[in-house]
Scaffold this active site. Structure first.
Site, PDB file in Angstrom:
ATOM      1  N   ASP A 101      -9.505   2.416   3.295  1.00 15.77           N
ATOM      2  CA  ASP A 101      -9.402   1.658   4.547  1.00 15.77           C
ATOM      3  C   ASP A 101      -9.968   2.434   5.751  1.00 15.77           C
ATOM      4  O   ASP A 101     -10.609   1.845   6.623  1.00 15.77           O
ATOM      5  CB  ASP A 101      -7.941   1.298   4.842  1.00 15.77           C
ATOM      6  N   LYS A 145       0.803  -1.233   0.000  1.00 20.18           N
ATOM      7  CA  LYS A 145       0.000   0.000   0.000  1.00 20.18           C
ATOM      8  C   LYS A 145       0.833   1.279   0.000  1.00 20.18           C
ATOM      9  O   LYS A 145       0.455   2.262  -0.624  1.00 20.18           O
ATOM     10  CB  LYS A 145      -0.952   0.006   1.201  1.00 20.18           C
ATOM     11  N   GLY A 179       1.410  -0.587  12.760  1.00 22.51           N
ATOM     12  CA  GLY A 179       1.791  -0.980  11.401  1.00 22.51           C
ATOM     13  C   GLY A 179       0.887  -0.251  10.418  1.00 22.51           C
ATOM     14  O   GLY A 179       0.266   0.769  10.764  1.00 22.51           O
TER      15      GLY A 179
END
Ligand code: ATR
Length: 288
Positions: free
Chosen positions: A107, A71, A135
């Protein structure tokens, strides 16, 4: 599904990618809406991303989802970045347009919608949030909480530096939210006791013998726990939290809604959300 010369092409790129559930929901949605389109998984290593994306454009792909660990690489490979991609510093949705590769990040939207749906429309406005993990997923969740008006966001991570980096990013992009990075187990317990909401974003729980990301003793009745792990339906952490009197949910809704938003971006149409959810739930039931 009939694939022919006019079929529009979509893909999810990741490494590894064989466990992805995204083709199930997108292909079901294409079929339901009568769209001549197909969505396939493609295993792509980070080193190849910069050559694969232009090749896909050349071949006439319409759209792609980008998943772990690509990503951030995708973010740096776009010609145009939407505001969501700028905010989250990552891209999970690529549109192949006349003007080049356009990147978006759905997201954060997926997290907010999944959270709201899991807890009867609850919003994060004014709440104190503990995010476990810093993360890729933790970073998106923490930023989405800031965007949604959380009062304070504490980020716990095994590696402190990563949590500090996310805090600095939030301070820069959304000043005014109280942010703090922590790493010790004691600080985690203290932060958990004071939080209204705990969001679990680490990979702990993906394997059945993983230690829980947070111990039962740190949880208290009335809190909310959202665990992004969904591969086993209800994780041990979600079950434990419910036993302790929390409202708890796994993160399947986040996967669903990031996909819903990608679909809307590519096609301009609202997909059949309930059908997509059903496909995801069926796949999880079959694999467990
Ligand atoms: P993702 O994009 O899914 O978030 P990631 O960027 O690799 O994947 O992040 C994984 C997260 O899980 C990180 O917060 C990681 O902690 P570190 O930054 O310290 O590596 C966390 N994580 C993974 N394994 C863990 C473990 N055994 N104990 C605690 N945290 C763990």
């Amino acid at each position: 599904m009939q694939i022919g010369g006019t079929t529009e092409l979509y893909a999810v790129l990741g490494h590894p990618v064989k466990h992805t559930l995204s083709p199930l929901m997108h292909n079901a949605a294409f079929k339901e809406l009568g769209l001549d389109a197909v969505y396939v998984p493609m295993d792509v290593e980070l080193e190849s991303l910069t050559s694969v994306l232009p090749a896909m454009a050349e071949m006439g792909f319409k759209g792609a989802n980008i998943t772990v660990p690509l990503k951030e690489g995708a973010y740096h490979s776009m010609d145009i970045l939407g505001s969501s991609a700028e905010l989250y510093g990552s891209v999970n949705t690529v549109s192949f347009t006349d003007k080049g590769l356009r990147g978006a990040s759905t997201d954060g939207y997926g997290f907010i919608m999944g959270f709201r749906e899991a807890f009867d429309g609850l919003t994060l406005q004014g709440l104190n949030v503990l995010v476990l993990g810093a993360g890729g997923a933790g970073r998106v969740v923490a930023m989405a909480c800031a965007e949604a008006g959380a009062d304070s966001i504490i980020i716990h991570n095994r590696t402190l530096d990563r949590a500090v980096t996310v805090c600095k990013e939030i301070e820069t992009k959304r000043p005014g939210v109280i942010v703090e990075a922590i790493t010790s187990p004691e600080d985690k317990v203290d932060a958990a006791r004071q939080a209204d909401v705990i969001v679990q974003t680490t990979s702990l729980g993906l394997n059945p013998d993983d230690e829980p990301a947070i111990e039962k003793e740190a949880l208290r009745k009335g809190q909310i726990l959202y665990d992004l792990v969904y591969n086993r339906g209800e994780t041990r952490l979600v079950a434990t939290a419910r036993e302790a009197g929390l409202r708890a949910s796994s993160g399947l809704g986040m996967l669903l809604h990031q996909g819903v938003r990608s679909f809307e971006i590519w096609t301009g149409q609202m997909p059949p959300v309930d059908l997509m959810r059903k496909k995801l739930e069926e796949a999880l039931t079959c694999s467990n």
